[in-house]
Design an enzyme around this catalytic site. Structure first.
Site, PDB file in Angstrom:
ATOM      1  N   LYS A   1       5.254  21.791  15.640  1.00 25.16           N
ATOM      2  CA  LYS A   1       5.170  23.232  15.890  1.00 25.16           C
ATOM      3  C   LYS A   1       3.715  23.720  15.799  1.00 25.16           C
ATOM      4  O   LYS A   1       2.840  22.981  15.332  1.00 25.16           O
ATOM      5  CB  LYS A   1       6.061  23.958  14.874  1.00 25.16           C
TER       6      LYS A   1
ATOM      7  N   TYR B   1      16.005  27.852  21.584  1.00 23.47           N
ATOM      8  CA  TYR B   1      16.585  28.361  20.346  1.00 23.47           C
ATOM      9  C   TYR B   1      17.797  29.272  20.595  1.00 23.47           C
ATOM     10  O   TYR B   1      18.135  30.086  19.725  1.00 23.47           O
ATOM     11  CB  TYR B   1      15.514  29.110  19.549  1.00 23.47           C
TER      12      TYR B   1
ATOM     13  N   PHE C   1      16.201  36.380  12.307  1.00 24.22           N
ATOM     14  CA  PHE C   1      14.833  35.859  12.453  1.00 24.22           C
ATOM     15  C   PHE C   1      14.529  35.367  13.869  1.00 24.22           C
ATOM     16  O   PHE C   1      13.476  34.778  14.110  1.00 24.22           O
ATOM     17  CB  PHE C   1      14.590  34.733  11.435  1.00 24.22           C
TER      18      PHE C   1
ATOM     19  N   ARG D   1      15.693  13.096  11.476  1.00 21.09           N
ATOM     20  CA  ARG D   1      16.019  14.277  10.663  1.00 21.09           C
ATOM     21  C   ARG D   1      15.790  13.982   9.178  1.00 21.09           C
ATOM     22  O   ARG D   1      15.282  14.821   8.436  1.00 21.09           O
ATOM     23  CB  ARG D   1      17.469  14.713  10.888  1.00 21.09           C
TER      24      ARG D   1
ATOM     25  N   THR E   1      15.389  21.739   6.379  1.00 19.94           N
ATOM     26  CA  THR E   1      14.769  22.795   7.205  1.00 19.94           C
ATOM     27  C   THR E   1      13.826  23.657   6.387  1.00 19.94           C
ATOM     28  O   THR E   1      12.716  23.968   6.825  1.00 19.94           O
ATOM     29  CB  THR E   1      15.876  23.691   7.830  1.00 19.94           C
TER      30      THR E   1
ATOM     31  N   ARG F   1       8.367  17.630   6.027  1.00 24.88           N
ATOM     32  CA  ARG F   1       8.342  19.017   5.522  1.00 24.88           C
ATOM     33  C   ARG F   1       8.101  19.053   4.018  1.00 24.88           C
ATOM     34  O   ARG F   1       7.484  20.000   3.502  1.00 24.88           O
ATOM     35  CB  ARG F   1       9.642  19.717   5.876  1.00 24.88           C
TER      36      ARG F   1
ATOM     37  N   ASN G   1       7.690  25.389   9.475  1.00 27.17           N
ATOM     38  CA  ASN G   1       8.121  24.135   8.833  1.00 27.17           C
ATOM     39  C   ASN G   1       7.676  22.886   9.593  1.00 27.17           C
ATOM     40  O   ASN G   1       8.335  21.853   9.572  1.00 27.17           O
ATOM     41  CB  ASN G   1       9.635  24.159   8.565  1.00 27.17           C
TER      42      ASN G   1
ATOM     43  N   HIS H   1      10.122  20.293  14.586  1.00 24.54           N
ATOM     44  CA  HIS H   1      11.517  20.492  14.999  1.00 24.54           C
ATOM     45  C   HIS H   1      12.083  19.154  15.452  1.00 24.54           C
ATOM     46  O   HIS H   1      11.371  18.359  16.077  1.00 24.54           O
ATOM     47  CB  HIS H   1      11.600  21.482  16.169  1.00 24.54           C
TER      48      HIS H   1
ATOM     49  N   GLU I   1      17.753  19.476  24.789  1.00 19.43           N
ATOM     50  CA  GLU I   1      16.363  19.810  24.482  1.00 19.43           C
ATOM     51  C   GLU I   1      15.384  18.931  25.274  1.00 19.43           C
ATOM     52  O   GLU I   1      14.354  19.406  25.747  1.00 19.43           O
ATOM     53  CB  GLU I   1      16.127  19.701  22.968  1.00 19.43           C
TER      54      GLU I   1
HETATM   55  P1  CMP Z   1      14.077  24.377  13.541  1.00 23.26           P
HETATM   56  O1  CMP Z   1      14.562  23.042  13.111  1.00 23.26           O
HETATM   57  O2  CMP Z   1      13.009  24.426  14.572  1.00 23.26           O
HETATM   58  O3  CMP Z   1      15.334  25.219  14.078  1.00 23.26           O
HETATM   59  C1  CMP Z   1      15.478  26.601  13.889  1.00 23.26           C
HETATM   60  C2  CMP Z   1      14.352  27.188  13.112  1.00 23.26           C
HETATM   61  O4  CMP Z   1      14.591  28.467  12.615  1.00 23.26           O
HETATM   62  C3  CMP Z   1      14.100  26.349  11.888  1.00 23.26           C
HETATM   63  O5  CMP Z   1      13.539  25.136  12.255  1.00 23.26           O
HETATM   64  C4  CMP Z   1      13.208  27.286  11.065  1.00 23.26           C
HETATM   65  O6  CMP Z   1      11.834  27.099  11.350  1.00 23.26           O
HETATM   66  C5  CMP Z   1      13.640  28.654  11.572  1.00 23.26           C
HETATM   67  N1  CMP Z   1      14.263  29.426  10.508  1.00 23.26           N
HETATM   68  C6  CMP Z   1      15.383  29.123   9.831  1.00 23.26           C
HETATM   69  N2  CMP Z   1      15.630  30.090   8.925  1.00 23.26           N
HETATM   70  C7  CMP Z   1      14.645  31.011   9.026  1.00 23.26           C
HETATM   71  C8  CMP Z   1      14.347  32.234   8.366  1.00 23.26           C
HETATM   72  N3  CMP Z   1      15.133  32.707   7.407  1.00 23.26           N
HETATM   73  N4  CMP Z   1      13.250  32.913   8.752  1.00 23.26           N
HETATM   74  C9  CMP Z   1      12.449  32.449   9.757  1.00 23.26           C
HETATM   75  N5  CMP Z   1      12.687  31.277  10.426  1.00 23.26           N
HETATM   76  C10 CMP Z   1      13.772  30.587  10.054  1.00 23.26           C
END
Ligand code: CMP
Length: 143
Positions: free
Chosen positions: A9, A49, A57, A85, A91, A102, A112, A115, A126
């Site tokens: 990211k 997404y 969010f 994963r 996450t 992470r 984070n 992805h 994807e």
């Molecule tokens: P990712 O695996 O890219 O898939 C969905 C993303 O949503 C996740 O990683 C996080 O980066 C993001 N995400 C999840 N929860 C929150 C949150 N509470 N606020 C902002 N981003 C979030």
């Protein structure tokens, strides 16, 4: 052979973590079959997404993933979806175990670092959003 979509990211690219992340998956024994440094358009981010559209969010998520270049990758290997994963960690970086990506490099859930697809269906979807078939290398072919 199973394939997955992984993406460093904007925070990971900006912090110079592409090499470290690629190295972890290479050393594990997975094969990189496609990669590119790119900007994600809002349209592509909203498609990628889509399952989070109703989350509070969602806007923040789209703003962030379009805020700078990402490093988009396709990796291949036995059980690569679930093993990648595990290597990424939870996450939310606060829950991610040490020695995961992470766990070692992330601090907040919105930034984070990486992805990764969470199922074979997500991986196929994807990969097709970010790559054309001809952009993927087939190691079984020569020349
Ligand atoms: P990712 O695996 O890219 O898939 C969905 C993303 O949503 C996740 O990683 C996080 O980066 C993001 N995400 C999840 N929860 C929150 C949150 N509470 N606020 C902002 N981003 C979030």
């Amino acid at each position: 052979m199973e394939k997955t979509y992984l993406m460093v990211k904007p925070d990971g690219v900006q912090r110079g973590l592409i090499g470290e992340i690629v190295s972890r998956f290479e050393k594990k024994g997975f094969r990189l079959v496609g990669a590119k440094l790119m900007h994600v358009s809002r349209e592509t981010a909203e498609q990628h997404y889509g399952e989070h559209k109703e989350r509070p969010f969602f806007g923040e998520l789209v703003d962030f993933i379009t805020s700078g270049p990402v490093f988009a990758m396709v990796w291949e290997g036995e059980n690569v979806i679930s093993v990648a994963r595990q290597m990424m960690g939870s996450t939310n970086p606060k829950d991610a175990a040490p020695a995961t990506i992470r766990g070692d490099y992330g601090v907040i859930v919105g930034k984070n670092v990486i992805h990764g697809s969470d199922s074979p269906e997500s991986a196929e979807r994807e990969i097709n959003i970010f790559f054309k078939q001809e952009e993927l290398t087939d190691y079984t072919k020569s020349g």
